[in-house]
Motif scaffolding. Structure first.
Motif, PDB file in Angstrom:
ATOM      1  N   TRP A 135     -44.660 -11.644  20.489  1.00 14.06           N
ATOM      2  CA  TRP A 135     -43.620 -12.630  20.199  1.00 14.06           C
ATOM      3  C   TRP A 135     -44.113 -13.493  19.041  1.00 14.06           C
ATOM      4  N   THR A 139     -42.261 -16.109  17.862  1.00 14.03           N
ATOM      5  CA  THR A 139     -41.612 -17.401  18.056  1.00 14.03           C
ATOM      6  C   THR A 139     -42.116 -17.997  19.365  1.00 14.03           C
ATOM      7  N   THR A 151     -35.053 -16.029  17.900  1.00 14.38           N
ATOM      8  CA  THR A 151     -36.401 -15.610  18.289  1.00 14.38           C
ATOM      9  C   THR A 151     -36.768 -14.336  17.533  1.00 14.38           C
ATOM     10  N   ARG A 152     -38.052 -14.228  17.205  1.00 15.07           N
ATOM     11  CA  ARG A 152     -38.551 -13.049  16.471  1.00 15.07           C
ATOM     12  C   ARG A 152     -39.739 -12.451  17.214  1.00 15.07           C
ATOM     13  N   ARG A 153     -39.902 -11.136  17.082  1.00 15.97           N
ATOM     14  CA  ARG A 153     -41.082 -10.474  17.630  1.00 15.97           C
ATOM     15  C   ARG A 153     -41.391  -9.232  16.808  1.00 15.97           C
ATOM     16  N   GLU A 154     -42.612  -8.725  16.992  1.00 18.19           N
ATOM     17  CA  GLU A 154     -43.074  -7.519  16.314  1.00 18.19           C
ATOM     18  C   GLU A 154     -43.442  -6.507  17.386  1.00 18.19           C
ATOM     19  N   ARG A 188     -40.063  -5.325  13.114  1.00 17.30           N
ATOM     20  CA  ARG A 188     -39.922  -6.762  13.343  1.00 17.30           C
ATOM     21  C   ARG A 188     -38.467  -7.007  13.722  1.00 17.30           C
ATOM     22  N   GLU A 189     -38.268  -7.796  14.762  1.00 17.81           N
ATOM     23  CA  GLU A 189     -36.941  -7.988  15.331  1.00 17.81           C
ATOM     24  C   GLU A 189     -36.542  -9.462  15.318  1.00 17.81           C
ATOM     25  N   GLN A 190     -35.230  -9.680  15.255  1.00 15.85           N
ATOM     26  CA  GLN A 190     -34.687 -11.034  15.355  1.00 15.85           C
ATOM     27  C   GLN A 190     -33.511 -10.998  16.338  1.00 15.85           C
ATOM     28  N   PHE A 246     -30.847  -7.869  19.716  1.00 16.16           N
ATOM     29  CA  PHE A 246     -31.571  -8.143  18.477  1.00 16.16           C
ATOM     30  C   PHE A 246     -31.315  -7.041  17.471  1.00 16.16           C
ATOM     31  N   THR A 252     -35.323  -6.427  11.504  1.00 15.29           N
ATOM     32  CA  THR A 252     -35.295  -7.003  10.156  1.00 15.29           C
ATOM     33  C   THR A 252     -36.139  -6.195   9.186  1.00 15.29           C
TER      34      THR A 252
END
Length: 169
Positions: free
Chosen positions: A57, A59, A67-70, A81-83, A95, A98
């Motif tokens: 995570w 964020t 929120t963003r995660r890898e 990478r996601e948002q 999500f 990105t």
């Protein structure tokens, strides 16, 4: 150093318009709160089995829209990478990717829904939508059966995971 490829953003419309949409629903013998607890945990789907090697995570909590995660996937050593564009606490989230370290897709999104079922059980529904990058369209189209099998394994692994871990670790 990882080379990242930017993907086009997506919203809920992608689940109706993408050329590749995969949807899996699985009934689980745990309450919805347990499924939700796992989905937003530090390991999330990485704890369930084969589908996710690791996730981080990016964020801080509390999580929500933006929120963003890898995530690192085992297939093709792919990382994304996601948002998050939807976050309904206790019920689900959505999500879009990105960036990815492989240029296969133009747009990619996932939707997770957790619903209560009779007897304190839950239903987990996972939807994946993707639009291939133009130069990889034929390859992704030909890979549809393999994608369906691989994505389906993640949903099927939820049953095994919650059977062994009905309460949080």
């Amino acid at each position: 150093m990882t080379k990242w490829h930017a993907l086009d953003p997506a919203d809920e419309a992608i689940f109706a318009t993408a050329p590749h949409v995969y949807r899996y629903a699985v009934d689980l013998d745990v309450p919805p709160a347990r499924v939700w607890e796992s989905l937003q945990s530090d390991r999330s789907l990485a704890a369930w089995g084969l589908g996710v090697r690791s996730l981080r995570w990016l964020t801080p909590r509390p999580f929500g829209v933006g929120t963003r995660r890898e995530v690192v996937l085992p297939l093709a050593a792919m990382a994304v990478r996601e948002q998050f564009f939807r976050w309904d606490e206790g019920e689900g989230y959505s999500f879009f990717v990105t960036e990815a370290n492989r240029p296969f897709v133009r747009r990619f999104a996932e939707d997770y829904v957790v619903e209560a079922r009779p007897g304190g059980r839950s239903r987990f529904t996972w939807t994946i939508a993707l639009e291939p990058a133009p130069r990889y369209r034929l390859l992704v189209d030909l890979g549809r059966p393999m994608n369906a099998l691989c994505f389906g394994q993640v949903a099927r692994s939820a049953k095994g995971y919650f059977g062994k871990h009905p309460v949080a670790d």
